[in-house]
Every structure is written in C-alpha cells, then in structure tokens.
Design a protein around this motif. Structure first.
Motif, PDB file in Angstrom:
ATOM      1  N   LYS A   1       0.840  -1.205   0.000  1.00 46.51           N
ATOM      2  CA  LYS A   1       0.000   0.000   0.000  1.00 46.51           C
ATOM      3  C   LYS A   1       0.872   1.251   0.000  1.00 46.51           C
ATOM      4  CE  LYS A   1      -3.904   0.270   1.646  1.00 46.51           C
ATOM      5  NZ  LYS A   1      -5.150   0.486   2.436  1.00 46.51           N
ATOM      6  N   MET A   2       0.384   2.311  -0.593  1.00 50.35           N
ATOM      7  CA  MET A   2       1.035   3.608  -0.565  1.00 50.35           C
ATOM      8  C   MET A   2       0.322   4.463   0.477  1.00 50.35           C
ATOM      9  SD  MET A   2       3.373   3.154  -2.796  1.00 50.35           S
ATOM     10  CE  MET A   2       4.026   4.810  -2.931  1.00 50.35           C
ATOM     11  N   VAL A   3       1.088   4.972   1.455  1.00 46.77           N
ATOM     12  CA  VAL A   3       0.515   5.711   2.580  1.00 46.77           C
ATOM     13  C   VAL A   3       1.161   7.094   2.644  1.00 46.77           C
ATOM     14  CG1 VAL A   3       0.239   5.764   5.079  1.00 46.77           C
ATOM     15  CG2 VAL A   3       0.051   3.586   3.855  1.00 46.77           C
ATOM     16  N   ARG A   4       0.352   8.083   2.928  1.00 49.68           N
ATOM     17  CA  ARG A   4       0.875   9.446   3.104  1.00 49.68           C
ATOM     18  C   ARG A   4       0.942   9.782   4.593  1.00 49.68           C
ATOM     19  NH1 ARG A   4       1.456  12.535  -1.345  1.00 49.68           N
ATOM     20  NH2 ARG A   4       0.498  11.764  -3.288  1.00 49.68           N
ATOM     21  N   ILE A   5       2.013  10.478   4.958  1.00 53.92           N
ATOM     22  CA  ILE A   5       2.206  10.884   6.354  1.00 53.92           C
ATOM     23  C   ILE A   5       2.593  12.361   6.391  1.00 53.92           C
ATOM     24  CG2 ILE A   5       2.889   8.572   7.151  1.00 53.92           C
ATOM     25  CD1 ILE A   5       5.803   9.550   7.023  1.00 53.92           C
ATOM     26  N   THR A   6       2.552  12.924   7.582  1.00 54.01           N
ATOM     27  CA  THR A   6       3.020  14.304   7.783  1.00 54.01           C
ATOM     28  C   THR A   6       3.915  14.341   9.013  1.00 54.01           C
ATOM     29  OG1 THR A   6       1.100  14.895   9.127  1.00 54.01           O
ATOM     30  CG2 THR A   6       0.956  15.313   6.741  1.00 54.01           C
ATOM     31  N   ALA A   7       4.605  15.462   9.181  1.00 56.24           N
ATOM     32  CA  ALA A   7       5.511  15.607  10.315  1.00 56.24           C
ATOM     33  C   ALA A   7       5.411  17.018  10.870  1.00 56.24           C
ATOM     34  CB  ALA A   7       6.941  15.305   9.891  1.00 56.24           C
ATOM     35  N   SER A   8       5.599  17.115  12.175  1.00 56.58           N
ATOM     36  CA  SER A   8       5.702  18.417  12.859  1.00 56.58           C
ATOM     37  C   SER A   8       7.165  18.631  13.219  1.00 56.58           C
ATOM     38  CB  SER A   8       4.826  18.424  14.107  1.00 56.58           C
ATOM     39  OG  SER A   8       3.469  18.230  13.763  1.00 56.58           O
ATOM     40  N   ILE A   9       7.618  19.872  13.051  1.00 53.20           N
ATOM     41  CA  ILE A   9       9.058  20.145  13.184  1.00 53.20           C
ATOM     42  C   ILE A   9       9.287  21.391  14.033  1.00 53.20           C
ATOM     43  CG2 ILE A   9      11.189  20.636  11.919  1.00 53.20           C
ATOM     44  CD1 ILE A   9       9.973  19.241   9.497  1.00 53.20           C
ATOM     45  N   GLY A  10      10.322  21.281  14.915  1.00 51.34           N
ATOM     46  CA  GLY A  10      10.749  22.436  15.701  1.00 51.34           C
ATOM     47  C   GLY A  10      12.192  22.782  15.399  1.00 51.34           C
ATOM     48  N   VAL A  11      12.526  24.076  15.416  1.00 42.68           N
ATOM     49  CA  VAL A  11      13.865  24.551  15.079  1.00 42.68           C
ATOM     50  C   VAL A  11      14.378  25.467  16.182  1.00 42.68           C
ATOM     51  CG1 VAL A  11      15.276  25.790  13.399  1.00 42.68           C
ATOM     52  CG2 VAL A  11      13.310  24.444  12.624  1.00 42.68           C
ATOM     53  N   ALA A  12      15.635  25.254  16.588  1.00 44.70           N
ATOM     54  CA  ALA A  12      16.310  26.143  17.547  1.00 44.70           C
ATOM     55  C   ALA A  12      17.759  26.300  17.118  1.00 44.70           C
ATOM     56  CB  ALA A  12      16.222  25.576  18.958  1.00 44.70           C
ATOM     57  N   THR A  13      18.350  27.450  17.462  1.00 42.30           N
ATOM     58  CA  THR A  13      19.720  27.739  17.027  1.00 42.30           C
ATOM     59  C   THR A  13      20.540  28.279  18.192  1.00 42.30           C
ATOM     60  OG1 THR A  13      18.944  28.264  14.790  1.00 42.30           O
ATOM     61  CG2 THR A  13      21.147  29.034  15.390  1.00 42.30           C
ATOM     62  N   ALA A  14      21.763  27.759  18.343  1.00 44.74           N
ATOM     63  CA  ALA A  14      22.710  28.285  19.334  1.00 44.74           C
ATOM     64  C   ALA A  14      23.710  29.179  18.611  1.00 44.74           C
ATOM     65  CB  ALA A  14      23.417  27.115  20.022  1.00 44.74           C
ATOM     66  N   PRO A  15      24.209  30.224  19.234  1.00 42.02           N
ATOM     67  CA  PRO A  15      23.994  30.583  20.662  1.00 42.02           C
ATOM     68  C   PRO A  15      22.791  31.495  20.903  1.00 42.02           C
ATOM     69  CG  PRO A  15      25.685  31.975  19.703  1.00 42.02           C
ATOM     70  CD  PRO A  15      25.247  31.054  18.601  1.00 42.02           C
ATOM     71  N   VAL A  16      22.014  31.812  19.860  1.00 39.03           N
ATOM     72  CA  VAL A  16      20.888  32.732  20.033  1.00 39.03           C
ATOM     73  C   VAL A  16      19.840  32.155  20.969  1.00 39.03           C
ATOM     74  CG1 VAL A  16      19.042  33.987  18.864  1.00 39.03           C
ATOM     75  CG2 VAL A  16      21.276  33.717  17.738  1.00 39.03           C
ATOM     76  N   ASP A  17      19.492  30.875  20.787  1.00 39.15           N
ATOM     77  CA  ASP A  17      18.405  30.264  21.551  1.00 39.15           C
ATOM     78  C   ASP A  17      18.878  29.412  22.724  1.00 39.15           C
ATOM     79  OD1 ASP A  17      16.642  31.362  19.706  1.00 39.15           O
ATOM     80  OD2 ASP A  17      16.727  29.600  18.404  1.00 39.15           O
TER      81      ASP A  17
END
Length: 570
Positions: free
Chosen positions: A522-538
C-alpha cells in the motif's frame, strides 16, 4: 622519468659516432702489445671478466662489479686497445646482470659509449704520467695506475651524473653512495690487479685459474652472506610493518600502510589487493607507479587469471618474465609488466583475498621475497579482520539497527563536540531541527508495527538524501528524528525544515499491510511536525538546544495543528 624515443635514438647516433671511430683510432695509435704468444692469457681474461660480471656483490643495496681489476691487468699487459675491447665485450653481461627491461634498450649503446670514454681518457692519462705497457718495474706502474684508477672513477661519475640530471631529469647528489663504493673498490683492486699482472708473466693463462677460483669462491661466499643479511633485514622490516598494521583500526588506513610499506620494501610498480566475495574476486585497492587508481576493474572468478588461480589453489605464484604468465593471465594487466608476484591472503586457513605485485623488470622477484610477502600478507589478513570487526562494532554502537541512522548516543556526543567548536570560535552557530511524525500510532494500529518500521526506514532514506553533507541526521527515539546543522543560521535552518516537511507531506510511502492477512502493498501518506532552535541565540548549552527545539516542536507545531514548522520563541 621514462625517456622519449628521440632521446633513445640519440644515444644510438652518439654510439655510432664515438665507439667505432674511437676503436679504430685507438687501434692505430695504441695498438695491442705482447699479444703474440699470450693468446691463451688473453682468452682467459675475457672468460674471467665475463664470469665476474655475472657475479656482482651487493652491499647495502648497491651492486658492485669487481671486474675493473681484470681490465686493469689486461691494460698493463696488452695496452689500451685490448682494455677498451674487453670493456666493450663486458657490456652484454653487465646489462644482462642488471636485468634491464625492454623499454630501456638504450642502456646498451649508452653503457657502451660510457665504457669507451672512461677507458679511453683514463688510458691517455696513464700514458701521459709515464705509464709503460708491459713494464715489470713497480716504480713505473704505481703512480700511473693510481691516476688511471682515480680518473676512471671520476670520469664515470661525471658521465653518469650528467645523464641522470640532464637527460633522465633525476635529482641526485654528485657524491652518491654508488660513487663512494666505486672509488673504494677501485683502490682496493689496485694491488690485486698488479699481483694478477705479475703472475700472468710467470704462468700465463693459468693465472686466471689460480686467482679466479679463490676470488669467485670468495664472491659466492659474500653473496650468500649478503643474502642471509638481506633475509634478516626483510624479516625485521616485516615485523615492524606487522606492528604498524595491527595498530590501525580503520580499513582504509590498513590498506594505505600495507601498500606504502610493501612498495617501499620491494621493487613494485603495480600493486593490487583483491577481496574474496564468493563467487567474485573484487578489487579493493589499486596503485600503479605510486598513484592511487580507481577500483573500476571487472571482478575475476575463482580459477580465472593469475589472481583467480591463486585464490583457487591457495598457493603463491612467481613469474620472472612475461612469457611465463602471458598464457595464464586474464582481464587487466599493464603492457609493461614482466615480473609478477601473487600471494594469497589467508586467515583461519581460508583465502580471504589476493595480493598481486608486478614490475616492468625481468627477474625482479626472488623466492626469498616471496616468503617475506607471504609473512606480510599474514599480518595484513589479521589487521584487516581486526579493522573490519572494529568498524562493524563501532557502526553498530553508533547506528540505529532499523534505520541505519546515527542513534541518540552518537548524536549526544556529536552535539557536545559541536558546542565545543562553537565556544572556541570554530563554529559561528549551530542549528537543530527536531522532527516528529504525526499520528504515527495510527499507522502502527492500522498496518502493524512492520508497516510502521517500513515507514521509518523510508523516511530515514529521504532525510539523508535531503540533508546531504549539510548536516547530520539521527534517530532520536521512536518516530522522532533530529538534524544537526553546523554553521547554518536560524532562518536558513527554518527553510530547510520547511523543505523537509513539504517533501514528507508530498511523498507517498510504500508499506506492507500485515494486519489483514493478505500482506498487500500500500502507498501511505504521512506528515511531520518540526521544531527549530539555534545556538547561541536560543541556547547556551547542548541540553538547552535540545529542550528548546523540542518545545518549538510541541508548542509551536503539534499544538497548533501539526504538519508545520515552528521556531523556538523565548
């Protein structure tokens, strides 16, 4: 460097212009003396000099031909023309003993011309300082002979140095090791030459036999001693190389060191290491004339060609010339090759690989060297097995067994290292993307855990392809993934994350539905949730960077509807 055909032809032209005319000139102005009635002595000198040329002494890798004293005795007794003629006759056994390759045929006219010039000008100096041919007075011979010997060494070195520097374009010192040995041996031979000369006046041609037998016996004894010393030296080198190999824990390093050491220990122009992947013998390292070449040669089968036969029989093979192996070889072999040495790499009584060494010189390898290479291959086999085992163990400890991505442990160590670079100024910034699949539990419940695993493996391949060399992808745990991006600012990291999110949403993933009993694809579609952080700012430390990327993922993406990218906000 190899000489061009035009330079080789030039040596023939020089020989035609110098040697025949020079011989004629010498015969007219310095004709043979004392030959009548001493024909047997003259013939014995020719035979004796030929035998000596075929039995050189090797000292510290330098081949010494102790034949000059015979030529000197012939010169004192019969004159310059006979000495030049004797030297010219010596060219063939001299070149033969040096095992000159076919492409170096120019060495014959070159050596003939050099021998003539050395003999001619040294002889002229002998006459100039008062030397007399056939003289019995020691006081009239010592000084002229001394000048003759010194001149022959210097002229020979000047000619040789000029050829190597200006024709062959080799960078060598004038006062080389060969030059020193040549000078020492010539001075040592002076009293022997005088003794030989006086002895021939008493017993004629039998003098060659009387002096020749003990001299040749001594040469043979010295050759045997030198062979013993060479074996000991080879064994010592083999032990040192073995220790260096077993200290390396990377397969590439083991291969590099083995090739480097074996090509510096033996006369090797072409070296090939092949691995046994039944039913194929596959090339894993190829070095030709000191250069690493691509491993793009087709594999061999067991029993096919020289390497295939060695694999099949488990026995080494040694060939001294092309005519011995030309009917056996199959596949690739450089045209210039003459001598070949092929040895199995054995581990636990099984052939694991094959080493093939080759050179353009005939008779370049001896049975003694075959024994040394066999020992080195034993060390190499152990080192390769250890390195492969270490790399496999390291790989298993650093990688996720399911996805083959880096695991959490490796990621933590890498993150700590990158923060050290950041603090020391070697990095400008460090971005972290944290990704979590949406509703992944539903995938497992609907299609089974095997189907879920197929999704994870497919996603991992896509992530690695998308990120490339820009960063490192790791499986953080479950359906969570992290992407570490050195020297990538927050905004650029956000764009990369959005590109990843969009790709996942637009790409159908193939899985097997294992829950309904039909195992359908079977062909299945999925999604993803993503978080981004950067050093040294964050973040100021590794844990804070993870925590803040995780917070952006759940509060900025998951809680706001999923299938989106969120940046960390303080």
């Amino acid at each position: 460097m190899p000489l061009s055909l035009s330079k080789k032809v030039l040596f023939v032209i020089i020989w035609l212009a110098v040697v025949p005319a020079g011989l004629y000139f010498t015969y007219i102005h310095y004709p043979p003396e004392n030959v009548e009635g001493n024909e047997a002595t003259l013939v014995s000198l020719v035979v004796f000099s030929t035998v000596i040329l075929l039995l050189p002494i090797v000292v510290n890798g330098t081949m010494i031909f102790l034949f000059q004293w015979v030529a000197l005795a012939a010169f004192i007794q019969f004159g310059l023309f006979i000495e030049i003629l004797l030297m010219q006759l010596s060219v063939i056994p001299f070149v033969f003993r040096l095992r000159v390759a076919k492409q170096d045929w120019h060495r014959i006219p070159l050596n003939s011309t050099m021998f003539f010039l050395v003999s001619f000008f040294s002889g002229l100096l002998f006459y100039e300082v008062g030397g007399v041919v056939g003289s019995m007075g020691l006081e009239t011979l010592i000084i002229p002979i001394f000048f003759y010997q010194v001149a022959s060494v210097l002229i020979n070195q000047i000619l040789l140095f000029s050829y190597l520097k200006y024709i062959a374009k080799a960078s060598i010192p004038f006062y080389s090791k060969d030059f020193i040995w040549d000078g020492i041996s010539n001075l040592i031979m002076m009293p022997i030459a005088l003794s030989f000369y006086y002895l021939t006046f008493q017993i004629g041609g039998y003098a060659s036999l009387l002096i020749g037998v003990p001299f040749i016996s001594l040469v043979i004894i010295m050759k045997l001693y030198n062979s013993s010393e060479k074996i000991n030296l080879y064994l010592q080198k083999a032990g040192e190389i073995g220790h260096q190999l077993t200290e390396r824990l990377k397969v590439s390093e083991v291969l590099d060191i083995f090739i480097e050491k074996i090509t510096s220990t033996l006369p090797v122009e072409y070296a090939y290491i092949l691995d046994c992947y039944d039913p194929d013998l596959v090339l894993i390292r190829r070095v030709e004339k000191g250069k690493r070449m691509p491993n793009d040669l087709p594999p061999l089968k067991k029993g096919e060609g020289i390497s295939g036969r060695v694999w099949e029989s488990g026995e080494s093979m040694l060939f001294t010339s092309k005519k011995e192996w030309v009917d056996i070889a199959e596949g690739y072999m450089p045209d210039q090759v003459e001598s070949v040495l092929c040895v199995p790499i054995v581990r636990n009584q099984k052939v694991r690989g094959v080493l093939l060494l080759a050179t353009s010189k005939k008779k370049a390898y001896e049975k003694m060297q075959l024994m040394i290479v066999d020992i080195l291959c034993s060390y190499f086999g152990v080192a390769m097995e250890n390195a492969r085992h270490h790399e496999m163990t390291k790989h298993n400890s650093e990688r996720c067994a399911l996805t083959d991505l880096y695991n959490y442990r490796y990621f933590e160590d890498l993150l700590a290292l990158e923060f050290n670079y950041l603090e020391s100024g070697q990095r400008r910034c460090l971005s972290l993307i944290m990704l979590d699949l949406d509703h992944f539990k539903t995938i497992n419940d609907t299609y089974g855990h095997q189907g879920g695993n197929e999704i994870l493996k497919g996603l991992s391949n896509h992530l690695v392809e998308l990120i490339g060399v820009a960063g490192t992808v790791a499986r953080y745990g479950g359906e969570e993934f992290v992407i570490l991006l050195p020297d990538i600012e927050n905004q650029e990291a956000f764009q990369i994350a959005e590109k990843v999110r969009q790709h996942i949403a637009d790409t159908p993933f193939l899985l097997h539905d294992s829950l309904n009993g039909q195992d359908r694809r079977k062909m299945v579609r999925i999604t993803a949730s993503i978080g981004v952080a950067t050093a040294p700012v964050d973040a100021d430390d590794p844990l804070a960077l993870i925590r803040h990327a995780d917070r952006a993922l759940y509060t900025g993406a998951k809680q706001l509807g999923r299938n989106r990218v969120a940046q960390y906000v303080k």
